[in-house]
Design an enzyme around this catalytic site. Structure first.
Site, PDB file in Angstrom:
ATOM      1  N   LYS A  30      24.219  49.285  20.092  1.00  0.00           N
ATOM      2  CA  LYS A  30      24.455  47.942  20.667  1.00  0.00           C
ATOM      3  C   LYS A  30      23.800  46.941  19.699  1.00  0.00           C
ATOM      4  CE  LYS A  30      23.007  44.733  22.679  1.00  0.00           C
ATOM      5  NZ  LYS A  30      22.987  43.377  22.027  1.00  0.00           N
ATOM      6  N   GLU A  70      24.065  40.443  19.375  1.00  0.00           N
ATOM      7  CA  GLU A  70      25.264  39.641  19.629  1.00  0.00           C
ATOM      8  C   GLU A  70      25.343  38.456  18.662  1.00  0.00           C
ATOM      9  OE1 GLU A  70      22.588  40.018  21.321  1.00  0.00           O
ATOM     10  OE2 GLU A  70      22.049  38.321  22.589  1.00  0.00           O
ATOM     11  N   SER A  96      12.192  41.558  19.928  1.00  0.00           N
ATOM     12  CA  SER A  96      11.002  40.757  20.240  1.00  0.00           C
ATOM     13  C   SER A  96      10.070  41.501  21.213  1.00  0.00           C
ATOM     14  CB  SER A  96      11.444  39.436  20.869  1.00  0.00           C
ATOM     15  OG  SER A  96      12.150  39.718  22.054  1.00  0.00           O
ATOM     16  N   CYS A 155      10.089  40.780  10.366  1.00  0.00           N
ATOM     17  CA  CYS A 155       8.961  41.267  11.164  1.00  0.00           C
ATOM     18  C   CYS A 155       7.774  41.596  10.290  1.00  0.00           C
ATOM     19  CB  CYS A 155       9.378  42.491  11.965  1.00  0.00           C
ATOM     20  SG  CYS A 155       9.721  43.885  10.895  1.00  0.00           S
ATOM     21  N   GLU A 212       4.245  34.527  17.347  1.00  0.00           N
ATOM     22  CA  GLU A 212       5.132  34.859  16.232  1.00  0.00           C
ATOM     23  C   GLU A 212       6.092  33.681  16.070  1.00  0.00           C
ATOM     24  OE1 GLU A 212       8.189  37.883  16.862  1.00  0.00           O
ATOM     25  OE2 GLU A 212       7.868  38.597  14.823  1.00  0.00           O
TER      26      GLU A 212
END
Ligand code: NAD
Length: 496
Positions: free
Chosen positions: A173, A176, A226, A281, A381
């Site tokens: 997945k 998007e 996240s 990241c 972050e």
């Protein structure tokens, strides 16, 4: 305008969903495609197809599985530039950076092609009289992966090649926000000879992810994204008895010792903080100066001020836009909070524009000095091209600061002293440490080993740990009888 297809049972199919999400080009905010939220029925078809394909794929010889990876690696290299162009269009990354994203994924496919040796078990002869013990590594079944927007080639390639090489089938997945790159990766995987049903791609958001987290057919879930979503994935997946590896957000510090080489430090800080618009990241978002920062900051500011964002094919651009208008608004409001909370704003990237692309999500290089824990720019972050400078008195204070951070993805130290580097790498509670390397992402024969709030789970991505994550170990203890052998009844647990 393209409607992004699903990939189920070896066919690219148009979703019947009535919910579609816009995919935009972040440099213009034009809608370039629409991605569906797969229906409940389509999710079930994907799961059933993966379960059916597992029955034959797990019996496919490991050498044949390796050969699929070898062909896939060659195809990815052949189409490297073309994939990078698609990736640039939907993420805004510069072409060179997009090629790097694809390349770091190709390296994982190369690693997956070593699967015969990675899946070797262990043997010991004569564990008791004429008894041998040996172990086999066997695949788990249907596995699923949920990926973030910031590496649409590398992170899907962290997951499905390793899982499938181990003999599992997989449901991906993708984010998007940039599903076009993963779609191209999957077309090439099919061309490499992957049998129908071994890999499926579903699209959507929370509702579709929840199906993957709860359906009993799925044995393992890999997630990258996240912190709040990462925690949710870990908690929900494990509550539903799945094996979960969940890679989450980060805040990475680079410690600069007074003896470090100045030009190397400036170059490292500039590239690692604003490269990819800070949307990595493993980006460095905090520079920790041991001693006074005054002798470093003027040159750092001058170097950052020369950096500018731009279009993917602008060779002079150092980085591209942020992924979305919302991401830009969030970064700009964090910059405002830094100023309001007392940090010294030395370079302000708000209101940045790029000629001819006035609708893009641009943020210029931003530099703060005098940052302290408790300020939002330190604690959160930011995921934008923002570098915060902190001063501490000693290496011990730097170690304490970094160890107090809830995150533990990456860190680095710049020094010319082996003793300082040795102490730092030993005492720091962070899973990936660079010594004079700002972004220490390990190559795939090691594993990607984030710690603390940057990772929930036990076994990490790629390397030997991915093989452990995607397999079970079966241990066999065997005795074969022959004519000269006598075995009495044994009433003890002790194997003799
Ligand atoms: P995100 O968490 O918003 O989305 C990641 C994935 O989760 C997407 O596929 C999304 O559709 C899905 N998702 C979003 N909300 C969900 C929900 N409520 N329930 C279930 N699924 C949901 O992350 P992002 O913005 O795409 O990616 C950036 C984040 O990823 C940053 O925090 C970054 O640090 C992190 N990241 C971590 C690593 C690592 O190795 N630790 C690597 C890359 C990115």
């Amino acid at each position: 305008m393209k409607n992004v297809p699903l990939y189920i049972a070896g066919e690219f199919v148009q979703s019947q969903s009535d919910q579609w999400i816009d995919v935009t080009n972040p440099a213009t905010n034009e809608v370039i495609a629409k991605v569906p939220c797969a229906t409940a029925d389509e999710m079930q078809q994907a799961i059933l197809s993966a379960a059916e394909a597992f029955k034959t794929w797990k019996e496919t010889p490991v050498s044949e599985r390796a050969r699929v990876m070898l062909r896939y690696q060659a195809l990815l290299k052949e189409h490297h530039d073309e994939i990078a162009e698609i990736l640039s269009q939907e993420t805004g990354k510069t072409f060179e950076d997009a090629k790097g994203d694809v390349w770091r994924g190709i390296e994982v496919v190369e690693h997956a092609a070593n699967i015969p040796s990675l899946m070797m078990g262990e043997t010991v002869e004569n564990v008791a009289r004429e008894v041998d013990t040996y172990s086999y590594i066997q695949p788990l079944g249907v596995c699923a992966g949920i990926t973030p927007f910031n590496f649409p080639a590398m992170i899907p390639l962290w997951m499905f090649p390793m899982a499938i090489a181990c003999g599992n089938t997989f449901i991906l997945k993708p984010s998007e926000q940039d599903p076009l790159t993963p779609t191209r990766l999957v077309e090439l995987f099919e061309q490499a000879g992957a049998p129908k049903g071994v890999l499926q791609v579903v699209h959507g958001a929370k509702e579709q992810v929840d199906v993957l987290l709860t359906d009993p057919v799925i044995k393992a879930v890999s997630f990258v994204g996240s912190v709040p979503v990462g925690r949710y994935i870990y908690e929900t997946g494990t509550r539903n008895m799945k094996r979960v590896q969940s890679f989450a957000g980060a805040k990475n510090h680079m410690v600069i010792m007074p003896d470090a080489d100045k030009q190397q430090v400036i170059n490292a800080l500039v590239g690692a903080s604003v490269g990819a618009a800070g949307q990595r990241c493993m980006a460095i978002s905090v520079a920790v100066f041991v001693g006074s920062s005054q002798e470093w900051i003027p040159e750092l500011k001058e170097a950052l001020a020369k950096v500018r964002p731009g279009a993917w094919n602008d060779k002079a651009a150092a980085y591209g836009p942020l992924i979305s208008a919302q991401a830009k608004d969030r970064v700009e409001s964090l910059i405002a909070s830094g100023e309001a909370q007392g940090a010294k704003l030395l370079l302000d990237g708000r209101g940045c524009t790029v000629e001819g692309l006035s609708d893009g999500n641009w943020v210029g290089p931003t530099l703060f000095a005098g940052v302290k824990p408790g300020m939002d720019v330190y604690d959160q972050e930011i995921f934008g091209p923002v570098l915060s400078c902190v001063e501490v008195d000693s290496l011990g204070d730097a170690i304490e600061l970094v160890n107090n951070s809830p995150y533990g993805n990456g860190t680095s130290i710049f020094t010319n002293c082996g003793g300082s580097a040795r102490r730092y790498q030993h005492e720091i509670d962070v899973g990936q440490v660079g010594v004079n390397i700002p972004i220490p992402v390990p190559l795939p024969f090691f594993s990607f080993t984030g710690w603390k709030g940057s990772f929930y789970g036990d076994q990490h991505a790629y390397g030997k740990q991915a093989v452990r994550f995607y397999t079970e170990t079966k241990t066999i203890t065997a005795r074969w009888f022959h004519s000269e052998m006598e075995v009495d009844a044994n009433f003890s647990i002790h194997l003799r």
